[in-house]
Design a protein around this motif. Sequence first.
Motif, PDB file in Angstrom:
ATOM      1  N   MET A   1      27.664   9.001  28.379  1.00  0.00           N
ATOM      2  CA  MET A   1      29.031   8.827  28.826  1.00  0.00           C
ATOM      3  C   MET A   1      29.398   7.348  28.881  1.00  0.00           C
ATOM      4  O   MET A   1      30.518   6.983  28.594  1.00  0.00           O
ATOM      5  CB  MET A   1      29.224   9.480  30.187  1.00  0.00           C
ATOM      6  CG  MET A   1      30.562   9.204  30.756  1.00  0.00           C
ATOM      7  SD  MET A   1      31.769  10.382  31.264  1.00  0.00           S
ATOM      8  CE  MET A   1      31.216  11.939  31.431  1.00  0.00           C
ATOM      9  N   SER A   2      28.446   6.503  29.266  1.00  0.00           N
ATOM     10  CA  SER A   2      28.698   5.073  29.345  1.00  0.00           C
ATOM     11  C   SER A   2      29.103   4.510  27.980  1.00  0.00           C
ATOM     12  O   SER A   2      29.977   3.657  27.895  1.00  0.00           O
ATOM     13  CB  SER A   2      27.473   4.344  29.866  1.00  0.00           C
ATOM     14  OG  SER A   2      27.701   2.962  29.880  1.00  0.00           O
ATOM     15  N   ALA A   3      28.456   4.996  26.916  1.00  0.00           N
ATOM     16  CA  ALA A   3      28.798   4.539  25.567  1.00  0.00           C
ATOM     17  C   ALA A   3      30.224   4.937  25.213  1.00  0.00           C
ATOM     18  O   ALA A   3      30.948   4.175  24.565  1.00  0.00           O
ATOM     19  CB  ALA A   3      27.818   5.111  24.547  1.00  0.00           C
ATOM     20  N   PHE A   4      30.658   6.106  25.669  1.00  0.00           N
ATOM     21  CA  PHE A   4      32.030   6.544  25.419  1.00  0.00           C
ATOM     22  C   PHE A   4      33.019   5.577  26.050  1.00  0.00           C
ATOM     23  O   PHE A   4      33.989   5.166  25.411  1.00  0.00           O
ATOM     24  CB  PHE A   4      32.238   7.954  25.981  1.00  0.00           C
ATOM     25  CG  PHE A   4      33.666   8.407  25.914  1.00  0.00           C
ATOM     26  CD1 PHE A   4      34.202   8.869  24.720  1.00  0.00           C
ATOM     27  CD2 PHE A   4      34.475   8.361  27.038  1.00  0.00           C
ATOM     28  CE1 PHE A   4      35.528   9.276  24.650  1.00  0.00           C
ATOM     29  CE2 PHE A   4      35.795   8.774  26.982  1.00  0.00           C
ATOM     30  CZ  PHE A   4      36.327   9.227  25.781  1.00  0.00           C
ATOM     31  N   PHE A   5      32.775   5.202  27.311  1.00  0.00           N
ATOM     32  CA  PHE A   5      33.692   4.293  27.998  1.00  0.00           C
ATOM     33  C   PHE A   5      33.641   2.882  27.418  1.00  0.00           C
ATOM     34  O   PHE A   5      34.632   2.168  27.457  1.00  0.00           O
ATOM     35  CB  PHE A   5      33.417   4.276  29.493  1.00  0.00           C
ATOM     36  CG  PHE A   5      33.830   5.557  30.180  1.00  0.00           C
ATOM     37  CD1 PHE A   5      35.064   6.147  29.927  1.00  0.00           C
ATOM     38  CD2 PHE A   5      32.982   6.175  31.073  1.00  0.00           C
ATOM     39  CE1 PHE A   5      35.448   7.325  30.546  1.00  0.00           C
ATOM     40  CE2 PHE A   5      33.355   7.353  31.707  1.00  0.00           C
ATOM     41  CZ  PHE A   5      34.594   7.931  31.440  1.00  0.00           C
ATOM     42  N   GLN A   6      32.478   2.495  26.870  1.00  0.00           N
ATOM     43  CA  GLN A   6      32.401   1.192  26.198  1.00  0.00           C
ATOM     44  C   GLN A   6      33.288   1.181  24.969  1.00  0.00           C
ATOM     45  O   GLN A   6      33.911   0.176  24.651  1.00  0.00           O
ATOM     46  CB  GLN A   6      30.951   0.871  25.804  1.00  0.00           C
ATOM     47  CG  GLN A   6      30.052   0.522  26.950  1.00  0.00           C
ATOM     48  CD  GLN A   6      30.381  -0.813  27.595  1.00  0.00           C
ATOM     49  OE1 GLN A   6      31.032  -1.666  27.023  1.00  0.00           O
ATOM     50  NE2 GLN A   6      29.921  -0.985  28.821  1.00  0.00           N
ATOM     51  N   LYS A   7      33.344   2.311  24.269  1.00  0.00           N
ATOM     52  CA  LYS A   7      34.177   2.408  23.064  1.00  0.00           C
ATOM     53  C   LYS A   7      35.646   2.622  23.398  1.00  0.00           C
ATOM     54  O   LYS A   7      36.516   2.287  22.615  1.00  0.00           O
ATOM     55  CB  LYS A   7      33.684   3.545  22.170  1.00  0.00           C
ATOM     56  CG  LYS A   7      32.339   3.284  21.547  1.00  0.00           C
ATOM     57  CD  LYS A   7      31.899   4.453  20.713  1.00  0.00           C
ATOM     58  CE  LYS A   7      30.496   4.213  20.163  1.00  0.00           C
ATOM     59  NZ  LYS A   7      30.007   5.346  19.399  1.00  0.00           N
ATOM     60  N   LYS A   8      35.914   3.230  24.526  1.00  0.00           N
ATOM     61  CA  LYS A   8      37.294   3.545  24.939  1.00  0.00           C
ATOM     62  C   LYS A   8      37.533   3.043  26.362  1.00  0.00           C
ATOM     63  O   LYS A   8      37.693   3.845  27.297  1.00  0.00           O
ATOM     64  CB  LYS A   8      37.536   5.041  24.851  1.00  0.00           C
ATOM     65  CG  LYS A   8      37.361   5.586  23.441  1.00  0.00           C
ATOM     66  CD  LYS A   8      38.112   6.874  23.274  1.00  0.00           C
ATOM     67  CE  LYS A   8      37.943   7.445  21.905  1.00  0.00           C
ATOM     68  NZ  LYS A   8      38.733   6.851  20.889  1.00  0.00           N
ATOM     69  N   PRO A   9      37.600   1.710  26.545  1.00  0.00           N
ATOM     70  CA  PRO A   9      37.755   1.176  27.899  1.00  0.00           C
ATOM     71  C   PRO A   9      39.071   1.569  28.564  1.00  0.00           C
ATOM     72  O   PRO A   9      39.136   1.683  29.785  1.00  0.00           O
ATOM     73  CB  PRO A   9      37.659  -0.337  27.713  1.00  0.00           C
ATOM     74  CG  PRO A   9      37.736  -0.594  26.270  1.00  0.00           C
ATOM     75  CD  PRO A   9      37.417   0.667  25.550  1.00  0.00           C
ATOM     76  N   VAL A  10      40.120   1.795  27.789  1.00  0.00           N
ATOM     77  CA  VAL A  10      41.401   2.188  28.378  1.00  0.00           C
ATOM     78  C   VAL A  10      41.273   3.539  29.080  1.00  0.00           C
ATOM     79  O   VAL A  10      41.825   3.742  30.170  1.00  0.00           O
ATOM     80  CB  VAL A  10      42.516   2.217  27.314  1.00  0.00           C
ATOM     81  CG1 VAL A  10      43.797   2.791  27.864  1.00  0.00           C
ATOM     82  CG2 VAL A  10      42.743   0.819  26.753  1.00  0.00           C
ATOM     83  N   VAL A  11      40.511   4.456  28.491  1.00  0.00           N
ATOM     84  CA  VAL A  11      40.291   5.766  29.117  1.00  0.00           C
ATOM     85  C   VAL A  11      39.573   5.576  30.454  1.00  0.00           C
ATOM     86  O   VAL A  11      39.935   6.202  31.462  1.00  0.00           O
ATOM     87  CB  VAL A  11      39.504   6.706  28.179  1.00  0.00           C
ATOM     88  CG1 VAL A  11      39.132   8.003  28.879  1.00  0.00           C
ATOM     89  CG2 VAL A  11      40.294   6.975  26.912  1.00  0.00           C
ATOM     90  N   ALA A  12      38.575   4.706  30.473  1.00  0.00           N
ATOM     91  CA  ALA A  12      37.847   4.428  31.715  1.00  0.00           C
ATOM     92  C   ALA A  12      38.785   3.820  32.755  1.00  0.00           C
ATOM     93  O   ALA A  12      38.760   4.204  33.933  1.00  0.00           O
ATOM     94  CB  ALA A  12      36.675   3.499  31.444  1.00  0.00           C
ATOM     95  N   GLY A  13      39.621   2.882  32.338  1.00  0.00           N
ATOM     96  CA  GLY A  13      40.569   2.267  33.259  1.00  0.00           C
ATOM     97  C   GLY A  13      41.557   3.270  33.819  1.00  0.00           C
ATOM     98  O   GLY A  13      41.866   3.257  35.018  1.00  0.00           O
ATOM     99  N   LEU A  14      42.058   4.157  32.967  1.00  0.00           N
ATOM    100  CA  LEU A  14      42.996   5.175  33.434  1.00  0.00           C
ATOM    101  C   LEU A  14      42.319   6.180  34.358  1.00  0.00           C
ATOM    102  O   LEU A  14      42.939   6.681  35.301  1.00  0.00           O
ATOM    103  CB  LEU A  14      43.657   5.869  32.245  1.00  0.00           C
ATOM    104  CG  LEU A  14      44.600   4.983  31.423  1.00  0.00           C
ATOM    105  CD1 LEU A  14      45.121   5.743  30.209  1.00  0.00           C
ATOM    106  CD2 LEU A  14      45.738   4.434  32.272  1.00  0.00           C
TER     107      LEU A  14
END
Length: 169
Positions: A1-14
């Motif tokens: 999951m961490s790799a997903f948020f690294q690739k899509k930081p906007v999703v993590a921020g939202l």
Amino acid sequence: MSAFFQKKPVVAGLLVALIAFLLDQWTKFEIVYNVMVRPHVIEVTSFFNIVMAWNRGVSFGMFGWDSQTKVYVLAAMAFAAAIGLAYWMQRENRLRFALPCGAIIGGALGNGLDRLHWGAVADFLDFHYAGYHWPAFNVADIAITTGAALLILDSLFHKTDSSKNEDRD
């Protein structure tokens, strides 16, 4: 999951924004409608109370006069700040930038919604020492302050890629 948020930081921020917003609104709902139905002071420790305080102004109660126009202006400013930060977060596209932006966005939306719903922001966390009280605050304020502090730290320690900047001499 961490790799997903690294690739899509906007999703993590939202996601952080959503969590901050929901936690803020849930705690305020509980305080206003259940805990403080009859306003009183709940002494939790010798330095911390739960209280009911309505902040009609901004930070530390500044600009706290009553005006319906001010309610809408301050709410609009909170929503505009959230939109601006979301745009900046998308442009920056870095996880260490997106997470604190999300915290600020969630807090701004929470306090903005309070203004529209109640005409003031519900504050209830009261820290004090030797008779001196820090102004009461809420979960949204914690998210905004923490996010702002982390953005400042990021700006101090983030290294920009100088190869991306063209020399214009």
